[in-house]
Every structure is written in C-alpha cells, then in structure tokens.
Scaffold this motif. Structure first.
Motif: not given
Length: 139
Positions: A56-64, A73-87
C-alpha cells in the motif's frame, strides 16, 4: 513511549506497588494477547495456495498522533485503510516516506496566512530502520 520516558522512576516504582494498577495492566496485556492470537477474518475466509502480499503506497499515513506522518484527510484515510486491514488480518504492508525533519502541521496565524509548524522529533518517534540482507536503509 514518551509517557514512560518522561515519567519519574519514583512514580513508576510507586505504580509497580499499586496492585490495582498492576492488575489493570495485566488485564490489558491479556486482552491484547487474546486479540492477536485469534484467527482473523482474512484467515478464516481465504484459502490461498501461496501467501498473499499487498503493498500500500502513500506519501503520508495518519496512523496515530504519536507518529504524525500526515497533514490532512488523505493521510488519515490511508491510516484508516491500514488499521482496517490490520483488524481484518489482510496482509497489507505500508510503503511511504519518513521525513527526517519530521512532518509539519499547518497553522493559521492571527493575520490569516498558513505557516508550517514542525513539532516532531525523529529521534523519539516509535519507529526504527529495517535493515536486513534484502532491505537496506537509503541514505
């Protein structure tokens, strides 16, 4: 990590003697262990002949907020994708950039123009470089 680093040793020793606090920490540890040990949705629903690897490629990740590698917003969305994939247990690996000077937050000053505020200190963020025979740190 910063909370532990900035807590006086005497306070940590005091908490270590507090039976209610120790029990709560043990409960949280047990709960996390149970969560990590149970089969995920992906493991239960997918039967693949060979392991699946998703990048999953992104320039930014809003994980925590402890790792502010996003500005909007796009970084937060990318972080949400990662957290959901983890769950769900989806084998997803995030690939992005770590800015040595830290990421910045945009703030509006009293007159209206936006300015960049760098408040991340790369030396104390909860990350470490991955170095193996197949992967090396880029200079």
């Amino acid at each position: 990590m910063l909370v532990v680093q900035n807590t006086p040793r005497s306070r940590l020793e005091e908490l270590g003697r507090n039976l209610q606090f120790v029990e709560k920490v043990n409960q949280l540890d047990h709960s996390l262990s149970d969560y990590l040990a149970r089969p995920s949705w992906f493991q239960q629903t997918q039967s693949l002949e060979r392991p699946l690897r998703i990048a999953y490629f992104s320039m930014e990740y809003g994980i925590t907020e402890a790792l502010p590698l996003y500005s909007g917003g796009l970084g937060v969305l990318a972080g949400d994708h990662l957290k959901t994939a983890s769950d769900l247990g989806v084998p997803l690996t995030a690939v992005g950039l770590f800015y040595r000077q830290g990421y910045f937050r945009q703030m509006l000053d009293g007159r209206g123009p936006a300015r960049a505020v760098f408040d991340q200190c790369p030396g104390i963020t909860p990350v470490r470089a991955v170095q193996t025979e197949r992967a090396c740190r880029c200079a």
